[in-house]
Design a protein around this motif. Sequence first.
Motif, PDB file in Angstrom:
ATOM      1  N   GLN A 101       0.830  -1.205   0.000  1.00 33.46           N
ATOM      2  CA  GLN A 101       0.000   0.000   0.000  1.00 33.46           C
ATOM      3  C   GLN A 101       0.861   1.251   0.000  1.00 33.46           C
ATOM      4  O   GLN A 101       0.538   2.235  -0.675  1.00 33.46           O
ATOM      5  CB  GLN A 101      -0.930  -0.028   1.207  1.00 33.46           C
ATOM      6  N   ALA A 161      -0.761  -7.261  -0.072  1.00 33.78           N
ATOM      7  CA  ALA A 161      -1.709  -6.244   0.400  1.00 33.78           C
ATOM      8  C   ALA A 161      -3.126  -6.567  -0.050  1.00 33.78           C
ATOM      9  O   ALA A 161      -4.094  -6.375   0.690  1.00 33.78           O
ATOM     10  CB  ALA A 161      -1.292  -4.872  -0.108  1.00 33.78           C
ATOM     11  N   SER A 164      -8.016  -4.484   3.865  1.00 35.42           N
ATOM     12  CA  SER A 164      -6.756  -4.259   3.150  1.00 35.42           C
ATOM     13  C   SER A 164      -6.989  -4.257   1.647  1.00 35.42           C
ATOM     14  O   SER A 164      -6.388  -3.455   0.914  1.00 35.42           O
ATOM     15  CB  SER A 164      -5.739  -5.341   3.526  1.00 35.42           C
ATOM     16  N   THR A 174      -6.184  -1.158  -0.768  1.00 27.59           N
ATOM     17  CA  THR A 174      -5.257  -1.391  -1.880  1.00 27.59           C
ATOM     18  C   THR A 174      -5.885  -0.988  -3.209  1.00 27.59           C
ATOM     19  O   THR A 174      -5.208  -0.411  -4.075  1.00 27.59           O
ATOM     20  CB  THR A 174      -4.835  -2.871  -1.916  1.00 27.59           C
TER      21      THR A 174
END
Length: 232
Positions: A52, A128, A135, A139
Amino acid sequence: MNAMHTVSLDQDRRRPGWPELGMAILAAAVLYLAGSVIAVKLPDGSPVSPGQANFLVSGLAPLGAFAVAVLLRLRDVRPFGVRRVRAGWLLVGVAVGLVCFGLSWPVSAVFDPFFPGSEGVQQSYRDAASAGPLSLLVTIALGGLLTPLGEEALFRGVFANFLFRWGSWAGVIVSAAVFAVAHGINAIMPLAFVVGLANGLLLRFSGSLWPPIVVHAVYNSTSILYHGITGT
């Protein structure tokens, strides 16, 4: 001097020139370097994963370079391709983005053998994407929206529009090559070149950055979603 030649000269003056290109390259180099250093020094347990953080740098650094180029002389985003465009062009962008995603398998099959050892280049992005629903959403926001916005602003908005003064193919092919090399000499480079070619053509025919941004966003978002769902 005929009227058509006068219009052509006026258009060239309104395109990004050497000062914009030079300052954009300098600003991008500084911002990418600073961002990369910060990303590497993220402490263990940081809420932002390495993948990220890299996407964040990939979006903000070129956006900063684009801003420097715009503010240098022209102080107008329209010569850089930030113009309204018909909805049909955006739909074309969606379709082209999906086609580019579909081409990633045959392109990789052909070119991956030429880049041994680069299989893990994007592993942090895959990690990620597959680290859970939250997440994955973060992302996609960073890699699927912010990164395409920044990279297209720099590589098509500045580079391609600068190169168009030497003809359409100079702008399309050379900007795609620069975009590809900027991703590193690895297995990602051929895929980036394909996306760069598609986006250069869309910029040339539509006159706007928005269709290329849509292509890039669809391609990245679909790729991230694929890795998030499959875990590969």
